[in-house]
Write a protein that holds these residues in place. Structure first.
Motif, PDB file in Angstrom:
ATOM      1  N   TYR A   6      -5.582   8.534  -8.964  1.00 64.59           N
ATOM      2  CA  TYR A   6      -4.401   7.668  -8.871  1.00 64.59           C
ATOM      3  C   TYR A   6      -4.471   6.589  -9.949  1.00 64.59           C
ATOM      4  N   GLY A  36       4.274   2.936  -3.915  1.00 65.50           N
ATOM      5  CA  GLY A  36       3.447   3.117  -5.113  1.00 65.50           C
ATOM      6  C   GLY A  36       3.951   4.276  -5.936  1.00 65.50           C
ATOM      7  N   SER A  89      -5.439  -0.973  -1.652  1.00 69.72           N
ATOM      8  CA  SER A  89      -5.673  -0.501  -0.281  1.00 69.72           C
ATOM      9  C   SER A  89      -6.602   0.705  -0.268  1.00 69.72           C
ATOM     10  N   LEU A  90      -6.506   1.542  -1.287  1.00 69.73           N
ATOM     11  CA  LEU A  90      -7.405   2.699  -1.353  1.00 69.73           C
ATOM     12  C   LEU A  90      -8.852   2.228  -1.475  1.00 69.73           C
ATOM     13  N   SER A 123       0.832  -1.197   0.000  1.00 69.03           N
ATOM     14  CA  SER A 123       0.000   0.000   0.000  1.00 69.03           C
ATOM     15  C   SER A 123       0.870   1.252   0.000  1.00 69.03           C
ATOM     16  N   ALA A 124       1.882   1.230   0.858  1.00 67.29           N
ATOM     17  CA  ALA A 124       2.734   2.410   0.998  1.00 67.29           C
ATOM     18  C   ALA A 124       3.551   2.650  -0.272  1.00 67.29           C
ATOM     19  N   SER A 143      -1.170  -0.395  -4.192  1.00 68.47           N
ATOM     20  CA  SER A 143      -1.665   0.806  -3.503  1.00 68.47           C
ATOM     21  C   SER A 143      -3.149   1.027  -3.786  1.00 68.47           C
ATOM     22  N   ILE A 161      -8.721   9.980  -3.844  1.00 70.13           N
ATOM     23  CA  ILE A 161      -7.351   9.674  -4.298  1.00 70.13           C
ATOM     24  C   ILE A 161      -7.379   8.575  -5.358  1.00 70.13           C
ATOM     25  N   MET A 215      -5.715   8.628   6.268  1.00 72.33           N
ATOM     26  CA  MET A 215      -7.033   8.320   5.725  1.00 72.33           C
ATOM     27  C   MET A 215      -7.541   6.951   6.167  1.00 72.33           C
ATOM     28  N   THR A 227       3.002   9.075   0.945  1.00 72.93           N
ATOM     29  CA  THR A 227       3.818   7.909   0.593  1.00 72.93           C
ATOM     30  C   THR A 227       3.619   6.756   1.571  1.00 72.93           C
ATOM     31  N   LEU A 228       3.308   7.058   2.834  1.00 70.57           N
ATOM     32  CA  LEU A 228       3.097   5.972   3.805  1.00 70.57           C
ATOM     33  C   LEU A 228       1.623   5.579   3.900  1.00 70.57           C
ATOM     34  N   SER A 229       0.788   6.123   3.037  1.00 72.87           N
ATOM     35  CA  SER A 229      -0.662   5.836   3.047  1.00 72.87           C
ATOM     36  C   SER A 229      -1.294   6.203   4.386  1.00 72.87           C
ATOM     37  N   GLY A 249       3.664   7.209  -5.353  1.00 73.63           N
ATOM     38  CA  GLY A 249       4.251   8.198  -4.451  1.00 73.63           C
ATOM     39  C   GLY A 249       5.763   8.049  -4.376  1.00 73.63           C
TER      40      GLY A 249
HETATM   41  N1  PHE Z   1       1.163   5.394  -0.499  1.00 71.39           N
HETATM   42  C1  PHE Z   1       0.735   5.320  -1.867  1.00 71.39           C
HETATM   43  C2  PHE Z   1       1.890   5.754  -2.740  1.00 71.39           C
HETATM   44  O1  PHE Z   1       2.924   6.152  -2.274  1.00 71.39           O
HETATM   45  C3  PHE Z   1      -0.485   6.140  -2.120  1.00 71.39           C
HETATM   46  C4  PHE Z   1      -1.587   5.934  -1.123  1.00 71.39           C
HETATM   47  C5  PHE Z   1      -2.015   6.992  -0.352  1.00 71.39           C
HETATM   48  C6  PHE Z   1      -2.139   4.668  -0.945  1.00 71.39           C
HETATM   49  C7  PHE Z   1      -2.993   6.806   0.612  1.00 71.39           C
HETATM   50  C8  PHE Z   1      -3.121   4.472   0.020  1.00 71.39           C
HETATM   51  C9  PHE Z   1      -3.541   5.536   0.806  1.00 71.39           C
HETATM   52  O2  PHE Z   1       1.792   5.713  -3.932  1.00 71.39           O
END
Ligand code: PHE
Length: 465
Positions: free
Chosen positions: A110, A26, A334-335, A23-24, A331, A106, A238, A233-235, A28
């Protein structure tokens, strides 16, 4: 509660770390971090970003997993459970709603960028097989522009990515998310290592490392951008980690898992930057102007040319875009899961129905973003301040407002309102004594809220990060 616990899926020990790291890690890390690092002159920006991960990101990461595992609920239900008898009561569940909104918003844009990576995988495959001509190299910028302006292309690749995401989420926590991540993450790691090793040979490698790690000037907005990006970047902010945390087994260590995720995410961002900058700095100084003009689209307008100029680049380029697509998929899963789990937990919907309906809604909400990038002038003109275009505005609202506000709420709730005894219990269960508890709580109570408030005040005064 016990029957509910049994009905919910649970991650295996490694499953949670892999899924949460997926998830983290991606767009980002691979698309956004390198270009904002470039825009902020690398060096000190990278240092501030590392500090933000350690002092703000990591404590909130642990807080979200604590909330999720404690309550075994997705964000709205989690705050309803924990806020019982706490000042503010049910109002805290607004944080859960904000998270659902953030996930929805997002994912809607995304998935569009993620679709581009699939398209470029195909293009690079074509170039690798049919040859990459000088004309192809010269046309990269304009062909990316016409790709953006082509509504069928934009909507098709956006749809493709949403279908893949919905498909995985439909299969459920264990069969879908965990298994997919188990397959994808090791592939991703292997491809990255190959690319980093390859970049050692690039004439731009030395300059890339210097650029990333030298101490140089940094602006106030650069500092703020680094902090804001640590959330994205760490999700965090939210409830993605609350949701995944709700599937963590009671036998697992939250501190170990959370810190491993932060470490892996940072490592991948630095690896991706090393790869990107080694390719970019391999170009003679005199020829770089064009490259840097469009730093946000380097990934699509410049990298293919750089790849095909390198030995072995023809093979590496499709592999690279495939990797980015994989990273994006773990990612987007997880969203979507954040929104879907609300309908499963609170509305009693079946997983398949929830994934399908929510996925369709998010796809539709993404349509104006997809059309605002060159096709529809009207959508391209939608603006907040200097940010123009539906896509840009939606991204701005999510990253500059929704995530920081969510993070602020989560740090205040966990630091000040959640009983210290409960937090300690969760952090120690499956881990043993957690000597850093007082440090964690201090960061959560003071450092995180103040830093985030600072960002919000800055944004209110018209800055961007
Ligand atoms: N962390 C993901 C990225 O770096 C984006 C993301 C944000 C995913 C919030 C889930 C929640 O690409």
């Amino acid at each position: 509660m016990s029957t509910e616990v049994q009905q919910r899926g649970t991650f295996g020990r490694l499953g949670f770390i892999l899924a949460a790291a997926g998830s983290a890690i991606g767009l980002g890390n691979i698309w956004k971090f390198p270009y904002i690092a470039y825009e902020n002159q690398g060096g000190s920006f990278v240092l501030v970003y590392l500090a933000a991960i350690l002092l703000i990101g990591a404590p909130i990461m642990l807080a979200e997993i604590v909330i999720g595992r404690r309550t075994q609920q997705s964000p709205v239900g989690a705050f309803l459970v924990l806020a019982k008898g706490v000042a503010g009561g049910k109002l805290w569940s607004l944080l859960g709603w904000l998270g659902i909104g953030s996930g929805f918003v997002i994912l809607s844009y995304y998935s569009i960028i993620a679709g581009w990576t699939v398209y470029y995988f195909g293009r690079c495959l074509g170039w690798a097989m049919n040859g990459f001509t000088a004309a192809d190299a010269a046309n990269l910028g304009s062909s990316f522009g016409s790709f953006l302006a082509n509504p069928e292309m934009q909507l098709t690749f956006h749809a493709l990515f949403m279908v893949a995401t919905v498909g995985v989420v439909m299969m459920g926590v264990k069969a879908g998310i965990e298994r997919t991540t188990f397959i994808l993450m090791p592939i991703l790691a292997v491809i990255l290592v190959i690319l980093v090793v390859n970049s050692f040979r690039s004439p731009g490698f030395g300059e890339a490392i210097h650029f990333l790690f030298h101490i140089g000037p940094i602006s106030a907005s650069g500092v703020l951008e680094a902090v804001g990006h640590s959330f994205f970047t760490l999700s965090l902010g939210m409830g993605a980690m609350i949701t995944y945390g709700s599937y963590v087994s009671r036998k697992d260590s939250i501190p170990k898992a959370g810190l491993t995720i932060c470490f892996l995410d940072t490592l991948i961002a630095l690896m991706a930057s090393t790869i990107m900058f080694s390719i970019i700095f391999a170009v003679p100084v005199a020829e770089r102007a064009d490259t840097f003009q469009r730093s946000a689209t380097i990934l699509f307008t410049t990298l293919p040319r750089m790849f095909f100029a390198l030995p072995g680049g023809g093979v590496l380029s499709p592999v690279f875009y495939l990797l980015v697509a994989f990273a994006a998929l773990t990612s987007t899963i997880s969203l979507l899961e954040v929104v879907v789990s609300y309908f499963i937990d609170r509305r009693g919907w079946g997983r398949k129905k929830a994934a399908f309906i929510v996925g369709a809604g998010i796809y539709l909400f993404g349509v104006p973003s997809a059309l605002s990038l060159g096709y529809s002038e009207a959508l391209g003109r939608v603006a907040i301040g200097s940010r123009e275009g539906f896509f840009t505005v939606v991204d701005y609202l999510a990253s500059n407002w929704m995530l920081p506000i969510g993070g602020l709420g989560i740090s205040i709730f966990t630091g000040w309102f959640l009983a210290g005894r409960i937090a300690r219990e969760e952090l120690e269960e499956g881990h043993g004594p957690f000597p850093l508890f007082a440090v964690w709580r201090f960061l959560l109570r003071f450092v995180c809220p103040l830093a985030i408030l600072w960002i919000i005040v800055f944004v209110l005064r018209g800055g961007a990060f």
